[in-house]
Design a protein around this motif. Sequence first.
Motif, PDB file in Angstrom:
ATOM      1  N   PHE A   1      18.922 -51.605 -35.474  1.00 25.82           N
ATOM      2  CA  PHE A   1      17.496 -51.264 -35.470  1.00 25.82           C
ATOM      3  C   PHE A   1      16.880 -51.254 -34.077  1.00 25.82           C
ATOM      4  N   ALA A   2      17.162 -52.276 -33.277  1.00 22.77           N
ATOM      5  CA  ALA A   2      16.400 -52.514 -32.045  1.00 22.77           C
ATOM      6  C   ALA A   2      16.295 -51.279 -31.170  1.00 22.77           C
ATOM      7  N   TYR A   3      17.419 -50.718 -30.771  1.00 25.68           N
ATOM      8  CA  TYR A   3      17.383 -49.582 -29.851  1.00 25.68           C
ATOM      9  C   TYR A   3      17.123 -48.255 -30.551  1.00 25.68           C
ATOM     10  N   VAL A   4      17.469 -48.153 -31.831  1.00 23.63           N
ATOM     11  CA  VAL A   4      17.159 -46.917 -32.559  1.00 23.63           C
ATOM     12  C   VAL A   4      15.649 -46.748 -32.673  1.00 23.63           C
ATOM     13  N   ALA A   5      14.947 -47.818 -32.975  1.00 26.96           N
ATOM     14  CA  ALA A   5      13.491 -47.733 -33.082  1.00 26.96           C
ATOM     15  C   ALA A   5      12.842 -47.369 -31.752  1.00 26.96           C
ATOM     16  N   LEU A   6      13.519 -47.678 -30.648  1.00 23.32           N
ATOM     17  CA  LEU A   6      12.989 -47.396 -29.315  1.00 23.32           C
ATOM     18  C   LEU A   6      13.498 -46.069 -28.751  1.00 23.32           C
ATOM     19  N   ALA A   7      14.227 -45.299 -29.547  1.00 21.68           N
ATOM     20  CA  ALA A   7      14.827 -44.050 -29.060  1.00 21.68           C
ATOM     21  C   ALA A   7      13.826 -43.110 -28.398  1.00 21.68           C
ATOM     22  N   PRO A   8      12.596 -42.970 -28.913  1.00 16.50           N
ATOM     23  CA  PRO A   8      11.654 -42.057 -28.255  1.00 16.50           C
ATOM     24  C   PRO A   8      11.345 -42.436 -26.806  1.00 16.50           C
ATOM     25  N   MET A   9      11.525 -43.700 -26.425  1.00 22.61           N
ATOM     26  CA  MET A   9      11.308 -44.103 -25.035  1.00 22.61           C
ATOM     27  C   MET A   9      12.341 -43.453 -24.116  1.00 22.61           C
ATOM     28  N   GLY A  10      13.476 -43.031 -24.684  1.00 22.18           N
ATOM     29  CA  GLY A  10      14.489 -42.319 -23.919  1.00 22.18           C
ATOM     30  C   GLY A  10      14.423 -40.819 -24.148  1.00 22.18           C
ATOM     31  N   ASN A  11      13.286 -40.359 -24.642  1.00 21.30           N
ATOM     32  CA  ASN A  11      13.046 -38.930 -24.907  1.00 21.30           C
ATOM     33  C   ASN A  11      13.977 -38.365 -25.981  1.00 21.30           C
ATOM     34  N   ILE A  12      14.337 -39.208 -26.945  1.00 17.90           N
ATOM     35  CA  ILE A  12      15.118 -38.758 -28.094  1.00 17.90           C
ATOM     36  C   ILE A  12      14.237 -38.915 -29.332  1.00 17.90           C
ATOM     37  N   SER A  13      13.834 -37.816 -29.907  1.00 19.10           N
ATOM     38  CA  SER A  13      12.907 -37.840 -31.039  1.00 19.10           C
ATOM     39  C   SER A  13      13.607 -38.303 -32.314  1.00 19.10           C
ATOM     40  N   LEU A  14      12.857 -39.037 -33.131  1.00 19.14           N
ATOM     41  CA  LEU A  14      13.352 -39.459 -34.437  1.00 19.14           C
ATOM     42  C   LEU A  14      12.906 -38.514 -35.553  1.00 19.14           C
ATOM     43  N   ASP A  15      12.090 -37.539 -35.226  1.00 19.58           N
ATOM     44  CA  ASP A  15      11.529 -36.657 -36.250  1.00 19.58           C
ATOM     45  C   ASP A  15      12.586 -35.904 -37.066  1.00 19.58           C
ATOM     46  N   PRO A  16      13.719 -35.492 -36.463  1.00 21.41           N
ATOM     47  CA  PRO A  16      14.723 -34.775 -37.280  1.00 21.41           C
ATOM     48  C   PRO A  16      15.486 -35.681 -38.252  1.00 21.41           C
ATOM     49  N   TYR A  17      15.165 -36.980 -38.275  1.00 23.70           N
ATOM     50  CA  TYR A  17      15.959 -37.924 -39.052  1.00 23.70           C
ATOM     51  C   TYR A  17      15.052 -38.741 -39.981  1.00 23.70           C
ATOM     52  N   PRO A  18      14.534 -38.107 -41.039  1.00 23.18           N
ATOM     53  CA  PRO A  18      13.577 -38.786 -41.915  1.00 23.18           C
ATOM     54  C   PRO A  18      14.136 -40.025 -42.600  1.00 23.18           C
TER      55      PRO A  18
END
Length: 211
Positions: A175-192
């Motif tokens: 969870f920890a780094y996946v939730a922070l993925a947008p901070m690395g310019n990786i969007s979570l939007d394609p992964y509902p």
Amino acid sequence: MAPPKLYTRKDSGNCYKVRLLAALLGIELEFIELDRLLNDQQHSPDFLAINPRGQIPVLVHGEKTFTDSAAILVYLAGSRSDPGTTETPSSFWSNDVAEQAAIVDWLAFASSWIQTGVALARFIVIFKGVSTLSEPALAKATTKGIKSLEILQTKLRANEWLALGRPTIADVAVFAYVALAPMGNISLDPYPAVKSWISRVRSLPGFIPID
């Protein structure tokens, strides 16, 4: 016995994993905050005597010392609310060897795929900045991060949790780094499905956000 001492830093996702699990389990920890930027305390003689690798988090409990976040998660979850006892483990761990293996499978995923993907991308963007020297590394981390999220999306489309059909340290570790993925310019939007899982983790009793 005194509460375990956690050598930590607020901006570290790996340290956050430990703080999050302790909060979810109601385990009291003594936090020792290290200053990375001003004094480089991780490489001071005093800290290197505790962990020669100069890395955090480190958990010290009595005569026991653990120098990896995955090992610390196993230790805390494996002994319910009193680390070092032989009590039945919390629901975040298991006494069954096959179930333990299923959890450890995701711990390995967190320390390899997640760490070198979304976590590394965040580190480059936030802490080092993107330069001509870091662009190839960022591109590689981004590719790995996207693939990791695709793997998680496939898993979480059919399952609410990563292992055993309930929250475990597998979920905490990933969870920890996946939730922070947008901070690395990786969007979570394609992964509902991943986003729904993040919401479920955040809804767990005792949840704390990263500072």
